[in-house]
Design a protein around this motif. Structure first.
Motif, mmCIF file in Angstrom:
data_model
loop_
_atom_site.group_PDB
_atom_site.id
_atom_site.type_symbol
_atom_site.label_atom_id
_atom_site.label_comp_id
_atom_site.label_asym_id
_atom_site.label_seq_id
_atom_site.Cartn_x
_atom_site.Cartn_y
_atom_site.Cartn_z
ATOM 1 N N ILE A 64 0.837 -1.207 0.000
ATOM 2 C CA ILE A 64 0.000 0.000 0.000
ATOM 3 C C ILE A 64 0.872 1.257 0.000
ATOM 4 C CG2 ILE A 64 -1.971 -1.068 1.179
ATOM 5 C CD1 ILE A 64 -0.940 0.127 3.803
ATOM 6 N N GLY A 65 0.265 2.350 -0.349
ATOM 7 C CA GLY A 65 0.948 3.640 -0.295
ATOM 8 C C GLY A 65 1.885 3.865 -1.459
ATOM 9 N N ASP A 66 2.889 4.701 -1.236
ATOM 10 C CA ASP A 66 3.821 5.105 -2.301
ATOM 11 C C ASP A 66 4.515 3.926 -2.981
ATOM 12 O OD1 ASP A 66 3.243 7.580 -1.315
ATOM 13 O OD2 ASP A 66 5.336 8.241 -1.126
ATOM 14 N N GLY A 92 -7.981 7.045 -15.888
ATOM 15 C CA GLY A 92 -7.506 8.396 -15.606
ATOM 16 C C GLY A 92 -6.556 8.483 -14.418
ATOM 17 N N ARG A 93 -6.241 7.361 -13.813
ATOM 18 C CA ARG A 93 -5.353 7.402 -12.654
ATOM 19 C C ARG A 93 -4.042 6.714 -12.992
ATOM 20 N NH1 ARG A 93 -8.522 9.446 -8.146
ATOM 21 N NH2 ARG A 93 -6.588 9.156 -6.982
ATOM 22 N N ARG A 94 -2.990 7.103 -12.273
ATOM 23 C CA ARG A 94 -1.673 6.532 -12.512
ATOM 24 C C ARG A 94 -1.476 5.242 -11.716
ATOM 25 N NH1 ARG A 94 1.498 11.004 -10.433
ATOM 26 N NH2 ARG A 94 -0.514 11.873 -9.855
ATOM 27 N N ASN A 95 -0.498 4.458 -12.113
ATOM 28 C CA ASN A 95 -0.204 3.203 -11.403
ATOM 29 C C ASN A 95 0.334 3.456 -10.009
ATOM 30 O OD1 ASN A 95 0.268 2.918 -14.389
ATOM 31 N ND2 ASN A 95 0.115 0.781 -13.757
ATOM 32 N N ILE A 96 1.162 4.500 -9.929
ATOM 33 C CA ILE A 96 1.731 4.854 -8.629
ATOM 34 C C ILE A 96 1.347 6.288 -8.343
ATOM 35 C CG2 ILE A 96 3.850 5.144 -7.282
ATOM 36 C CD1 ILE A 96 5.205 3.183 -9.221
ATOM 37 N N GLU A 97 0.691 6.493 -7.244
ATOM 38 C CA GLU A 97 0.352 7.864 -6.862
ATOM 39 C C GLU A 97 0.937 8.112 -5.481
ATOM 40 O OE1 GLU A 97 -3.804 8.684 -9.254
ATOM 41 O OE2 GLU A 97 -3.933 7.906 -7.228
ATOM 42 N N ALA A 98 2.080 8.788 -5.477
ATOM 43 C CA ALA A 98 2.766 8.994 -4.206
ATOM 44 C C ALA A 98 2.209 10.225 -3.516
ATOM 45 C CB ALA A 98 4.263 9.130 -4.436
ATOM 46 N N ILE A 99 0.972 10.127 -3.094
ATOM 47 C CA ILE A 99 0.416 11.260 -2.350
ATOM 48 C C ILE A 99 -0.233 10.772 -1.060
ATOM 49 C CG2 ILE A 99 0.109 12.767 -4.356
ATOM 50 C CD1 ILE A 99 -2.859 12.139 -4.189
ATOM 51 N N TRP A 100 -0.335 11.712 -0.150
ATOM 52 C CA TRP A 100 -0.803 11.451 1.210
ATOM 53 C C TRP A 100 -2.164 10.755 1.235
ATOM 54 C CZ3 TRP A 100 1.317 12.054 5.955
ATOM 55 C CH2 TRP A 100 0.462 12.120 7.046
#
Lengths: 453, 443
Positions: free
Chosen positions: B270-272, B282-290
């Motif tokens: 999970i997470g970053d 419309g979403r990325r594979n990795i979304e490094a956000i809070w």
């Protein structure tokens, strides 16, 4: 250095003073020095010249300082270096300041002779310095309380101006601070002095029982009853303040209408105390102590007032194991003087600006009960935008762990919240808003509205 | 059942918290960064002196014991999924029934000459903050920041708070222009420059020079900038070194399906550090956000506690602060998309703007982009979810306003702008207030 204890030491002061700031502080220092010279007796002649010139120099220096410090910087939060500065991070200067303030209050309450106060009216020292202003306002020489009231008002005025400069991007803060300055200078300071000059009883119309604990004292009731229509008006106003204004205004706006917009103690905390707001204890333990203490004081003042009234109507001082004279004496000493003055303000630099308001003030306790139980006020949390950074909790002068609510998407309904609005101002993600709403009046506190919880 | 969580960022912490909320399982959370979880996004404020590190802790210290969540400060060096074991640096082995990988990111370095010199670093971990502090505590003449993203501008603000001059090299020709529409990006360019930051757009790092310590950088344009510190903020990537030599499948991150399960049974990510095999449209594979980390933590907790849930990040939202300008975004705000149109209003002082993005054909609202103005998350989200028509949104726009009391309301200006442009006579209904917003949300 262990990670957990990572705290950045103070050997780099981020707030280097520029030339104008230094010069303006020199002016302030000069004004204070003149007053000290008069206090110690090194200067004795021409009190009115010294008084007005010293106050003038202090005012000019202070306003130049505030203007120069904030007006040229960009519009935004000015908390850089707060925890690097010895004055605001409980460093050496904070202790020095705390000791000076505490000592001042001890002298003021219990040793007024050192201020130069004389019952005969032949004042010396700092009290004599303020005679000209007192005579101008009400035709009588000053007392230590006149000196205190004048300085108190002067400080709220000047540091209120500083606060307005600091938050000049935030209209809520500006209007709120103007309100504080107005109530202190006009309602708390000038109006009572004018009343005395008109031979009417001294009265501060915004000082409400139980904060104004002597309201129902026998001598005060006598004073009101012996002053005709105006006296009765004061009596009526005082009672209406307790039974009508307090619940109704708190219902609509929360306790902020009083604590951070009107009250003099709050006024000092929001202006002179602002540099220390981050020092309040946020732990749940402190919260527990707070609830016990503030409600104990409330019980104390209620019993004490009931006893005082019992004595007035029956002529008897004793009931069960209580003695009304002793009770009111104790209350005056422990709560009225020691707690609200010595600890309340003296400990600003060490425990934050709202020690009295949070742990001691019975008026805040009453307002808090209304706010918690029946009020439209709350601080709402904006959906899932909280990043748990902690600025809101850090800068809450009442020691509320705002973040604990915001990060789980819960609105904040707390008895102690004085609605100063700083949590909302310092939030870097636009998460908090002070609001009044009636749709969900009784479920404000428990409903978690957000997408996340 | 024993659940081990590696990493105590927001994803790991939220997983632990919700597993405890939903179950009685044994929970152990391991981190080599800090004993107690803290808010990574707040590191800048520690450097700036707004807070002490203690203030950034997510919960009080006794929270973990009270909730029977064990915490261990150690570094995991190896995973053996076959035996359901992990090994930590101190020499112990730890058995698990379910393993959650929440190891976060690390700063990117692209192999520049001189990048190993003393004084060159990124900003992600607590240790980065410590070294940033020790390297600049006695004052330096200039810092160079490479990379125009959120961490880059935060670093610029950090130095600015200590009056350390900054040269800010941004590859794009306008700040964060791969995310922000042109006008907003330009607003931030101006705002950065007004602070006195030496913003160099369209500029990249070529080389860092110095003996042991940084002495200067040479930019792509061959310009030389003397400096004593170089901040490398060219993005982050999953921190998965120790996972790579296990049978857990990785690409850039740890590959997971929509239940956040890795290819190995009972191991989740999970997470970053997680890389979705099939992200939502419309979403990325990795979304490094809070926020996504937080939602992933909650999702995986539900799954582990028997209520299997697919990860759904919902409608996009994010926020940031660029010096004194707050930024919020809800929904779809493209830098360029022929199918969309937007209504953009900007205050003449250049510090506030509101952008409404809508579908050109259907006129349905798609997104909100806000600078220096706060809007209600739930209201914007509902409009987007309900595919509300732009005109209806404009008429009711005050429902979304979340600025403090007494602040100027700009919604009437937007309404006016729309009327003028399209020759309409829309009227703004009401002004901002909580009751109307709540009634709308409950309708």
């Amino acid at each position: 250095m262990s990670l957990e204890s990572l705290s950045i030491s103070s050997h780099h002061e981020t707030s280097q003073l520029n030339k104008i700031e230094k010069l303006s502080l020199v002016l302030v220092g000069l004004g204070i020095f003149l007053q000290l010279l008069f206090w110690t007796g090194s200067l004795q002649e021409n009190p009115s010249l010294i008084l007005y010139s010293s106050l003038g120099i202090i005012a000019i220096g202070s306003v130049i300082y505030s203007h120069n410090k904030y007006n040229h910087s960009s519009l935004g939060i000015k908390n850089n270096g707060v925890w690097h500065n010895s004055m605001s991070n409980r460093g050496t200067w904070a202790w020095v300041m705390g000791i000076i303030l505490t000592a001042f209050y001890v002298v003021l309450y219990w040793f007024p002779q050192y201020l130069g106060h004389s019952e005969s009216g032949n004042n010396l020292g700092i009290v004599k310095l303020f005679d000209p202003l007192s005579i101008a306002l009400k035709g009588k020489p000053a007392s230590q309380w006149f000196v205190y009231g004048t300085l108190y008002t002067f400080i709220i005025l000047l540091l209120g101006i500083k606060f307005i400069y600091k938050y000049r991007h935030n209209r809520y803060q500006i209007i709120r601070t103007i309100s504080i300055i107005f109530f202190q200078t006009v309602i708390a300071f000038l109006l009572p002095e004018i009343l005395i000059s008109l031979n009417l009883p001294f009265n501060d119309f915004k000082n409400i029982w139980p904060l104004n604990y002597y309201f129902f004292y026998s001598w005060h009731i006598d004073e009101m009853l012996s002053n005709g229509t105006f006296g009765l008006f004061i009596l009526f106003w005082g009672i209406a303040s307790v039974v009508i204004f307090t619940p109704v205004l708190t219902y609509f706006y929360g306790k902020r209408w009083y604590c951070s917009w009107v009250c003099g103690c709050g006024g000092l905390a929001e202006t002179a105390g602002d540099p220390y707001r981050q020092l309040s204890d946020k732990s749940t333990k402190a919260w527990k102590i707070e609830r016990w203490m503030i409600h104990s004081v409330l019980v104390f003042v209620v019993i004490m007032t009931a006893m005082v009234l019992y004595t007035r109507f029956t002529g008897k001082a004793e009931l069960l194991f209580l003695n009304s004279y002793k009770l009111s004496q104790w209350y005056g000493f422990f709560i009225g003087a020691a707690f609200s003055g010595v600890i309340g303000v003296g400990f600003y630099p060490l425990m934050g600006s709202r020690v009295w308001c949070r742990f001691g003030c019975p008026m805040a306790a009453v307002l808090g009960i209304f706010q918690r139980k029946k009020s439209k006020f709350r601080i709402t949390t904006n959906g899932g935008q909280c990043i748990s950074c902690g600025n809101c909790s850090t800068y809450c002068e009442m020691g509320i762990d705002v973040k604990a609510y915001a990060q789980r998407g819960q609105d904040i309904v707390r008895a102690s919240c004085v609605g100063c609005g700083i949590c909302s101002a310092v939030c870097p993600r636009g998460v908090l808003r002070l609001e009044n709403g009636s749709v969900d009046l009784d479920t404000r506190a428990d409903k978690t509205r957000t997408i996340i919880n | 059942m024993k659940i081990v969580i590696i990493g105590n960022g927001i994803a790991g912490t939220n997983a632990a918290r919700f597993i405890r909320k939903n179950s009685d399982h044994e929970i152990l959370m391991i981190s080599s960064e800090s004993e107690y979880p803290y808010s990574r996004t707040a590191l800048m404020y520690v450097y700036m002196g707004h807070m002490k590190w203690e203030h950034t802790k997510l919960y009080e210290d006794n929270f973990w014991q009270k909730n029977r969540i064990s915490i261990l400060k150690d570094r995991v060096i190896k995973i053996e999924p076959d035996h359901k074991k992990i090994y930590v640096q101190s020499g112990n082995e730890i058995r698990y029934d379910k393993l959650i990988l929440a190891t976060g990111s690390k700063s990117n370095f692209f192999g520049w000459p001189g990048q190993d010199l003393n004084g060159v670093q990124g900003l992600y971990h607590l240790q980065d903050l410590e070294s940033m502090e020790s390297r600049t505590v006695d004052g330096i003449q200039r810092a160079v920041i490479v990379g125009g993203g959120l961490i880059g501008i935060e670093m610029a603000e950090m130095f600015h708070s200590r009056k350390i001059p900054v040269s800010f090299l941004v590859r794009e020709h306008s700040f964060w222009s791969n995310i922000l529409p042109a006008e907003e990006s330009e607003m931030i360019n101006r705002h950065i420059r007004i602070q006195g930051i030496d913003l160099r757009l369209g500029e990249e790092l070529k080389e860092i020079k110095g003996e042991n310590k940084v002495e200067c950088v040479i930019a792509k344009s061959e310009q030389i900038i003397d400096c004593q510190f170089v901040g490398i903020t060219v993005g982050v990537s999953p921190n998965i070194e120790f996972v790579k030599n296990s049978e857990i499948e990785t690409a850039i991150g740890i590959l997971v399906n929509n239940y956040l399960e890795t290819n190995v049974v009972d191991v989740y990510a999970i997470g970053d550090c997680a890389e979705l095999r099939t992200p939502n449209a419309g979403r990325r594979n990795i979304e490094a956000i809070w926020y996504t980390g937080r939602i992933m933590g909650q999702t995986v907790a539900s799954t582990i506690c028997g209520n299997k849930k697919t990860y759904d990040p919902g409608i996009w939202f994010n926020s940031a602060k660029f010096f004194d300008i707050e930024y919020q975004v809800y929904g779809y705000v493209p830098t360029k998309d022929e199918k969309t149109e937007s209504l953009y209003w900007e205050h003449k002082n250049g510090l506030h703007s509101i952008r409404l993005v809508y579908n050109k054909e259907t006129e349905k609202i798609l997104g909100f982009n806000l600078m220096g103005v706060r809007y209600r998350h739930e209201v914007c989200e509902k409009w987007i979810k309900d595919e509300t028509k732009l005109e209806k949104v404009i008429e009711n726009l005050s429902l979304a306003n979340f600025d403090p009391e007494f602040f100027n309301e700009y919604e009437s200006e937007i309404c006016h702008m729309y009327n003028q442009r399209f020759n309409k006579i829309l009227q703004l209904k009401k002004t901002r207030n909580l009751d109307s917003a709540l009634q709308f949300l409950n309708s």
